[in-house]
Design a protein around this motif. Structure first.
Motif, short mmCIF file in Angstrom:
data_model
loop_
_atom_site.label_atom_id
_atom_site.label_comp_id
_atom_site.label_asym_id
_atom_site.label_seq_id
_atom_site.Cartn_x
_atom_site.Cartn_y
_atom_site.Cartn_z
N TYR A 117 0.80 -1.22 0.00
CA TYR A 117 0.00 0.00 0.00
C TYR A 117 0.83 1.27 0.00
O TYR A 117 0.31 2.37 -0.18
CB TYR A 117 -0.87 0.04 1.26
CG TYR A 117 -0.06 0.16 2.53
CD1 TYR A 117 0.24 1.41 3.07
CD2 TYR A 117 0.45 -0.96 3.16
CE1 TYR A 117 1.02 1.54 4.20
CE2 TYR A 117 1.22 -0.84 4.30
CZ TYR A 117 1.50 0.41 4.83
OH TYR A 117 2.28 0.51 5.93
N LEU A 128 -8.89 2.18 7.42
CA LEU A 128 -7.85 1.95 6.42
C LEU A 128 -8.34 1.03 5.31
O LEU A 128 -9.00 0.03 5.56
CB LEU A 128 -6.62 1.34 7.09
CG LEU A 128 -5.40 1.04 6.21
CD1 LEU A 128 -4.80 2.33 5.67
CD2 LEU A 128 -4.36 0.26 7.02
N SER A 129 -7.99 1.37 4.07
CA SER A 129 -8.37 0.54 2.92
C SER A 129 -7.86 -0.88 3.10
O SER A 129 -6.70 -1.10 3.45
CB SER A 129 -7.77 1.12 1.64
OG SER A 129 -8.36 2.34 1.31
N GLY A 130 -8.74 -1.83 2.86
CA GLY A 130 -8.37 -3.23 2.93
C GLY A 130 -8.29 -3.79 4.33
O GLY A 130 -8.02 -4.99 4.50
N GLU A 136 -11.99 -0.60 6.16
CA GLU A 136 -12.51 0.51 5.36
C GLU A 136 -14.02 0.64 5.54
O GLU A 136 -14.75 -0.35 5.55
CB GLU A 136 -12.19 0.29 3.88
CG GLU A 136 -12.52 1.48 3.00
CD GLU A 136 -11.98 1.35 1.59
OE1 GLU A 136 -12.27 2.23 0.77
OE2 GLU A 136 -11.27 0.36 1.32
N ARG A 177 -5.08 6.43 2.88
CA ARG A 177 -5.72 5.54 1.91
C ARG A 177 -6.86 4.82 2.60
O ARG A 177 -6.60 3.95 3.43
CB ARG A 177 -4.71 4.52 1.37
CG ARG A 177 -5.18 3.76 0.13
CD ARG A 177 -4.26 2.60 -0.20
NE ARG A 177 -2.93 2.98 -0.59
CZ ARG A 177 -2.53 3.29 -1.82
NH1 ARG A 177 -3.40 3.28 -2.80
NH2 ARG A 177 -1.28 3.61 -2.07
N PRO A 178 -8.13 5.20 2.36
CA PRO A 178 -8.60 6.17 1.37
C PRO A 178 -8.32 7.61 1.80
O PRO A 178 -8.11 7.87 3.00
CB PRO A 178 -10.11 5.91 1.32
CG PRO A 178 -10.43 5.48 2.72
CD PRO A 178 -9.26 4.64 3.15
N THR A 225 -11.56 9.10 5.08
CA THR A 225 -12.17 8.01 5.83
C THR A 225 -13.59 8.38 6.24
O THR A 225 -14.01 9.54 6.13
CB THR A 225 -11.35 7.71 7.09
OG1 THR A 225 -11.32 8.91 7.91
CG2 THR A 225 -9.93 7.29 6.77
N ASN A 227 -6.20 14.57 6.37
CA ASN A 227 -5.80 13.17 6.35
C ASN A 227 -4.29 13.04 6.55
O ASN A 227 -3.61 14.03 6.84
CB ASN A 227 -6.28 12.48 5.05
CG ASN A 227 -5.53 12.94 3.81
OD1 ASN A 227 -4.51 13.62 3.87
ND2 ASN A 227 -6.05 12.57 2.65
#
Length: 276
Positions: free
Chosen positions: A13, A195-197, A200, A221-222, A225, A240
């Protein structure tokens, strides 16, 4: 060609290679940055390889920021205070541990966020390596009151004990959390919730628990949020983790090279990599 690395649990990531390699090119430096995914058992050998004359050093991220400390020769003040290292510098085979997260967070908050936390009441979510750096930066900035919440209370108490010489951190219970967030001016999330993954779409707080002025989430990431979306919808200032990433990386680059970091180049490269 010199080498620099990211020591991470997962390297899929990260924006750091794009950011640092763009900076090396801008500086005309013959250097290359690579992310390494390491299990805990692989960390000592990877750190030992940083002593090679061709290595500038490394960044360190989740979950190795605390575990790497005893593998190093010396620590900066910020690294000693926080007990967490996110940057390693090779000085002729001796390894220096630094924490550039603290300076990166505060520069991002003040310069990009336009917010000075001095004299304010702040709530911090999380108790890992990033939380230690953020808490250290906030205490050094002169906040009026700093409280920390973590699902594992003992980790929050450990953070409070570690940073005791720099100021008082109140550890919040679950029953205290919502009320203290509402009375705070600034909320900082350093947990992985959102957090992405990972988690999320989730938020570390109930929908009706927001501070009075600003929410900072160090996740990038993203880019926004669920926590930041709710805060923005409520009219609060939001930030962010991308500015913090860029500024901590700039501090690390200067430690490795002795040169002023091309911050604009690094930000543009990070934003492009994030968009891709």
């Amino acid at each position: 060609m010199k080498r620099a690395f990211l020591l991470a649990g997962s390297a899929s990531y990260t924006l750091s290679p794009a950011m640092h390699n763009a900076a090396f090119r801008a500086l005309g430096a013959r250097a290359h940055y690579e992310a390494l995914a390491l299990a805990a058992a692989e960390l000592p050998e990877a750190v030992a390889r940083l002593r090679d004359p061709g290595c500038l050093g490394a960044n360190v991220t989740i979950p190795h920021k605390l575990a790497v400390v005893p593998l190093l020769d010396t620590l900066s003040e910020a690294a000693r205070a926080t007990g967490a290292v996110n940057t390693i510098v090779n000085r002729g085979g001796a390894l220096e541990g630094h924490n550039t997260d603290a300076a990166g967070f505060m520069r991002a908050l003040k310069e990009d966020g336009g917010y000075d936390p001095a004299g304010q009441e702040v709530v911090l979510l999380g108790a890992g390596g990033s939380a230690r750096a953020v808490a250290y930066a906030l205490l050094r900035s002169g906040v009026a009151r700093l409280a920390v919440y973590n699902r594992t209370l003992e980790r929050a108490h450990a953070l409070a004990r570690a940073l005791g010489p720099y100021g008082e951190l109140e550890v919040l219970s679950p029953a205290q959390l919502k009320g203290r967030v509402r009375s705070a001016a600034l909320l900082v999330n350093t947990t992985s919730v959102g957090l992405s993954g990972v988690q999320e779409g989730a938020s570390p707080l109930p929908e009706d628990a927001l501070p009075r002025a600003m929410v900072c989430d160090i996740i990038y990431r993203p880019p926004q949020t669920t926590l930041l979306k709710r805060a923005s919808a409520a009219g609060l200032a939001v930030q962010n983790g991308l500015p913090m990433l860029v500024y901590q990386g700039a501090e690390a680059l200067t430690l490795w090279t002795g040169l002023p970091a091309p911050v604009a180049v690094m930000r543009a490269a990070a934003e492009a990599a994030l968009a891709a």
